[in-house]
Design a protein around this motif. Structure first.
Motif, mmCIF file in Angstrom:
data_model
loop_
_atom_site.group_PDB
_atom_site.id
_atom_site.type_symbol
_atom_site.label_atom_id
_atom_site.label_comp_id
_atom_site.label_asym_id
_atom_site.label_seq_id
_atom_site.Cartn_x
_atom_site.Cartn_y
_atom_site.Cartn_z
ATOM 1 N N ASN A 367 8.195 14.728 6.943
ATOM 2 C CA ASN A 367 7.207 13.947 6.499
ATOM 3 C C ASN A 367 7.681 12.164 6.049
ATOM 4 O O ASN A 367 6.755 10.977 6.352
ATOM 5 N N PHE A 368 8.960 12.265 5.824
ATOM 6 C CA PHE A 368 9.467 10.864 5.811
ATOM 7 C C PHE A 368 10.159 10.125 6.786
ATOM 8 O O PHE A 368 11.173 10.699 6.872
ATOM 9 N N LYS A 369 10.107 8.906 6.641
ATOM 10 C CA LYS A 369 11.625 8.234 6.745
ATOM 11 C C LYS A 369 11.914 7.264 6.358
ATOM 12 O O LYS A 369 11.045 6.859 4.995
ATOM 13 N N ILE A 370 12.839 6.465 6.502
ATOM 14 C CA ILE A 370 14.004 5.957 5.664
ATOM 15 C C ILE A 370 12.770 4.415 5.189
ATOM 16 O O ILE A 370 12.365 3.977 6.365
ATOM 17 N N GLY A 371 12.298 4.090 4.030
ATOM 18 C CA GLY A 371 11.416 3.471 3.630
ATOM 19 C C GLY A 371 10.077 3.108 3.374
ATOM 20 O O GLY A 371 9.452 2.388 3.118
ATOM 21 N N ASP A 372 10.635 5.017 3.092
ATOM 22 C CA ASP A 372 8.580 4.992 2.837
ATOM 23 C C ASP A 372 8.561 4.930 1.618
ATOM 24 O O ASP A 372 9.343 5.186 0.781
#
Ligand code: G4P
Length: 527
Positions: A367-372
């Motif tokens: 679900n996540f990517k960097i900056g979320d």
């Protein structure tokens, strides 16, 4: 406010240095003081060794270990310390840049013999841009090195920072006698020791003949040096340091556990407690009731059978609570975390709550990517976690037609982790991977094969730089798109990027289209 006490006692920082200056050794000694480890030598495994090129298998192995050492939390007196680990290898510089977005201050380690090295320059530049308070530790005083005054000049010049020494060495190498702590007026005589720490001697009156008894000929030099220091360097002011405008300097030897406690004691006293962060709509203060945080790092599971990952979240405000529904802003979804992990004393453990400045590891299935950004419901996005224009590029080509889907998914997820950046030719549809180091290409290929059972190969491409571009001048934009179509690609966010093949072509584009703005980091205000 309930959190105030927790916020005030926290210090979240990173140690940065050129490889080999002593970052690992210093980290280890700090952990030793915090009681987080019992013997020296325990952190070594964390280190991505400075092999020049293709030791990526080793890096893979160490990547597994480094989850545990990504964040090292421990209590020191009344303080809670969070040290964020940064990879020393320059091919992972972007990882380090991102980690720097999650800290409130840094300690820069400099080797007394080597002085300021290139990697340190780059990292400090990022800190300077962000106005991160910087403290300097000059290491390896037990060895011969540069004269203290020369070194301070070099630091000011190359790192473009103003310094003021808070401790001062008495000799160095074989004749190293110790350091005088200007800040606490304490004389600390050097005795090599890897494990124990000796307390210094309070020494307020340097004109006393006692000094000769203790450091012999070093006494006269110390008096002279300190007079000069007093005349040349600005007085230490906490406010100026906190603004990022003045860097205190300490001298010591991490390996010998010398000068480290002084550094730590002054550090907890003056270093900033967690500060807020700018978002796209407003500044978020740590004392606010509502929880907010952002993802600055994603770590994939080493086990290919479990493709889950850990997303590292820096808490900006409020209290993070386990099993509570939080808003994933980009996906506009509520997510609950049953087993958030904290990192204390080198152990990962499940936490029920965490406070601003803390880092929690959230189990993530993609679900996540960097900056979320994660919040209690407010729709805001933290700024300051840009992608930089990569410097190396290759076409990535599917090498196993039966596994196209796996390849696409693998690439997608690796990009979310921030391993590299993907660009897709606007018209050709060809995929280009951009990195900051050659190692990443091998890491990607290896991980695609081992974690996603997909195969890729690379084809070379001549590219100088990628530049995100925007303009209010529609006519210029349309003309640029029409003429340069073959050199335009789309990044993962769907934004257009100019893939300049040379410095010249970038310069030509700028001259021909003066109303188009070209950016080398992904974070800019859309026009
Ligand atoms: P890094 O994480 O910044 O890359 O540096 P690290 O701490 O690994 O230190 C690099 C080398 O410098 C190590 O030696 C370490 O022992 C040595 N070192 C660190 N602090 C001091 C110091 O205060 N004095 C001296 N003389 N040496 C210091 P190595 O030979 O590369 O590793 P090892 O075999 O000692 O582990």
């Amino acid at each position: 406010m309930a959190n105030k006490k927790e916020i005030n006692r926290r210090r979240t920082f990173a140690i940065i240095s050129h490889p080999d200056a002593g970052k690992t050794t210093l980290t280890e000694k700090l952990l030793l003081f915090g009681g987080a480890i019992q013997v020296a030598g325990a952190v070594k495994s964390n280190k991505i060794k400075k092999t020049a090129t293709s030791d990526w298998m080793e890096i893979e192995r160490q990547r597994g270990i480094s989850v545990a050492t990504s964040v090292m939390g421990f209590d020191y007196g009344d303080h809670k310390i969070n040290i964020l680990d940064t990879p020393g290898h320059q091919d992972f510089a972007e990882d380090t840049f991102r980690t720097l977005t999650a800290v409130d201050s840094v300690i820069v380690v400099i080797d007394v013999a080597k002085g300021v090295e290139p990697q340190t320059e780059k990292l400090v530049e990022v800190c300077r841009m962000r106005k991160t308070p910087i403290m300097v530790f000059i290491n390896k005083l037990d060895r011969p090195g540069k004269e203290a005054f020369d070194l301070l000049d070099e630091i000011e010049e190359k790192l473009n920072i103003t310094v003021t020494p808070l401790s001062w060495p008495i000799g160095m190498g074989n004749s190293f006698k110790g350091v005088y702590n200007i800040y606490s007026k304490n004389l600390h005589l050097f005795k090599p020791s890897r494990q124990v720490v000796e307390e210094g001697i309070q020494f307020d009156d340097l004109s006393s003949p006692e000094l000769e008894k203790l450091v012999d000929k070093g006494a006269a030099t110390l008096r002279n040096d300190l007079e000069l220091v007093d005349g040349v360097y600005p007085d230490f002011e906490k406010e100026t340091y906190l603004k990022g405008d003045l860097s205190p300097v300490f001298f010591g030897s991490a390996l010998n556990n010398f000068g480290v406690k002084e550094l730590l004691d002054v550090f907890v006293e003056i270093a900033p407690s967690p500060i807020g962060r700018e978002s796209d709509i407003r500044y978020v203060r740590p004392e606010e009731e509502a929880f907010t945080g952002f993802v600055f790092k994603i770590h994939a599971n080493m086990d290919p059978n479990h493709r889950d990952r850990i997303a590292f979240v820096r808490i900006v405000s409020g209290t993070f609570k386990r099993n509570t529904a939080y808003q994933h802003v980009r996906l506009n979804r509520q997510l609950k975390f049953a087993s958030p992990t904290a990192f204390m004393a080198q152990k990962k453990s499940i936490v029920d709550e965490a406070f601003p400045g803390d880092i929690v590891g959230l189990h993530d299935t993609g679900n996540f990517k960097i900056g979320d950004t994660v919040t209690e419901g407010e729709i805001l996005n933290f700024k300051g976690i840009p992608s930089f224009s990569p410097t190396l590029f290759r076409y990535v080509v599917n090498a196993d037609p039966m596994r196209a889907k796996q390849l696409a998914k693998g690439i997608d997820q690796l990009m979310d982790e921030g391993v590299a950046q993907l660009f897709t030719g606007k018209y050709s549809g060809r995929k280009i991977i951009g990195t900051v180091g050659t190692l990443q290409f091998e890491v990607i290929q290896y991980r695609l094969e081992h974690e996603y059972t997909a195969k890729c190969r690379y084809e070379s491409i001549t590219l100088y730089k990628t530049a995100w571009f925007v303009s209010k001048n529609k006519a210029q934009l349309e003309d640029f798109r029409a003429r340069k179509g073959s050199q335009i690609a789309i990044d993962k966010e769907g934004r257009e990027v100019f893939m300049a093949d040379s410095q010249f072509s970038l310069q030509m584009a700028r001259e021909k289209y003066p109303d188009i703005k070209f950016y080398f980091t992904s974070e800019f205000e859309p026009e």
